[in-house]
Design a protein around this motif. Structure first.
Motif: not given
Length: 430
Positions: A220-236
């Motif tokens: 609706k309002d294009r708010r960024l709720w959450q961002r994820e970035m992969s860091m390797g070895n199953g970590k984010w």
């Protein structure tokens, strides 16, 4: 706050097609009307499995002036030992970069964008400064704007695009790299404050490294709720919107007025805190015999100025508890300015407050006490016999006294009508 990552299981992704749409400043896909001049706060976590380790806080502050957008990105680690501040100025319609500056843990950078990119880089480690002079060969978006750029695009199921992103690294000759939107699909984001939101889940691929970014953007309002970035070895690295604009309580808390009310007057409240024998657990038909139970010496008594804000806070949280959909609203961080503490100073529950102005107050106390009661029990039976045998019996009862530890939680509303008044109150749980 308990959160659950929606981390995607992403395998090897196919190579980017040569005909992939490119989004750069001035692209018809960019609609900067979605970028709102406002401040937003995010908490940054490192997440692996179900462990969320808080790293710090990230603030985006956007200002619109003279057909330009200024974005200040401030990161503060959880130990507050250093701060990183990045400021980017861009054209308000196209997001064409105009200038960039940063002051971080290791360096300071200042850049001006044109046909050439000029500026300087200062290393805090070596104490040396060097000039920057770069010759871009194609249009790009400054990396500082990427999170917001994605929200401006015509996101829809199946939408794909390539984004050339500029990032200055003093140790590299490559300063424009491609990021590809690989997938857009619908997603329901659950906010602990405002419930569920229909959103887009956007998966972005960093082509040079294969790193994956996931964005949750409100439909609706294009708010960024959450961002994820992969860091390797199953970590984010997961960055979560803290919803600074969430204001379910309309009345505002006035800390200056609250602080004055409990410290600038000449009225006093003196009182006695106690629990009566009828308080505590219900014991069926058993009779409580304990008398008045005074709050022990040293018990903390809390007083604070009542207000429309506090009354609304109580009502809002009452509704939230009933609906059981979102978390309760915490008190304003400055509410402590309205609070005054005292302690029971003897064995008869006495306490006192001074320097109070006329107005409404709430007084609270919580303490343990021992409640006693009488009860009866079966002690045995008497059997009766005659010549022909057993004829019946009677039950014999005994009486005893016992006790249990209970807790008194007491709240009382008190009003001081005029300055200099001495108010006596009984703080009792009945």
């Amino acid at each position: 706050m308990k959160l659950y990552a929606f981390v995607l299981g992403v395998g090897l992704l196919p190579a980017v097609g040569l005909c992939q749409k490119t989004v750069s400043p001035g692209s018809s896909d960019i609609n900067t009307n979605y970028i709102k001049p406002e401040k937003s706060l995010y908490t940054v976590y490192y997440v692996k499995d179900n462990t969320w380790d808080k790293q710090g806080s990230l603030t985006y502050d956007i200002v619109a002036t003279n057909n330009q957008l200024t974005l200040t990105n401030t990161y503060v680690p959880k130990d507050n030992t250093w701060t990183s501040i990045r400021t980017t100025v861009a054209d308000a319609k196209t997001l064409r970069s105009i200038s960039y500056s940063s002051d971080g843990k290791e360096a300071k950078v200042n850049l001006n964008f044109g046909e050439t990119i000029t500026g300087n880089h200062y290393s805090k480690k070596t104490k040396k400064e060097k000039k920057v002079n770069l010759q871009p060969t194609r249009p790009f978006v400054d990396f500082n704007w990427t999170d917001h750029l994605i929200s401006t695009l015509p996101l829809d199921l199946g939408y794909k695009a390539r984004i050339p992103q500029f990032y200055y690294n003093s140790d590299s000759d490559i300063f424009v790299e491609d990021y590809t939107i690989k997938e857009v699909k619908s997603y329901s984001y659950g906010s602990p404050k405002t419930g569920k939101h229909d959103s887009w889940l956007v998966t972005l691929l960093e082509e040079s490294t294969g790193a994956i970014y996931n964005y949750v953007i409100d439909k609706k309002d294009r708010r960024l709720w959450q961002r994820e970035m992969s860091m390797g070895n199953g970590k984010w690295e997961i960055t979560v919107n803290e919803e600074l604009d969430y204001q379910p309580i309309k009345n505002r808390f006035n800390k200056e007025q609250a602080a004055q009310q409990i410290s600038k007057g000449s009225s006093v409240i003196i009182g006695t805190a106690y629990a009566r024998s009828s308080s505590g657990k219900k014991l069926g038909g058993l009779v409580n015999t304990a008398k008045k139970q005074y709050a022990p010496k040293g018990t903390e008594i809390t007083l604070f100025a009542n207000s429309a804000y506090y009354e609304e806070w109580l009502e809002v949280n009452k509704k939230i508890r009933k609906q059981k959909k979102v978390q309760e609203v915490p008190l304003d961080p400055d509410f402590g300015y309205a609070v005054k503490k005292a302690k029971v100073y003897d064995d008869e529950g006495h306490f006192e407050f001074a320097d109070l102005m006329p107005g409404a107050y709430v007084i609270m106390a919580s303490f343990d006490f021992t409640n006693s009661y009488n009860y009866s029990y079966v002690s045995g039976y008497t059997n009766y016999y005659n010549y022909w045998g057993y004829t019946g019996s009677t039950t014999n009862y005994g009486t005893a006294k016992s006790s249990y530890v209970d807790k008194a939680n007491i709240e009382k509303h008190v009003t001081i009508d005029k300055d200099g008044e001495k108010k006596e109150v009984n703080l009792k749980e009945m």
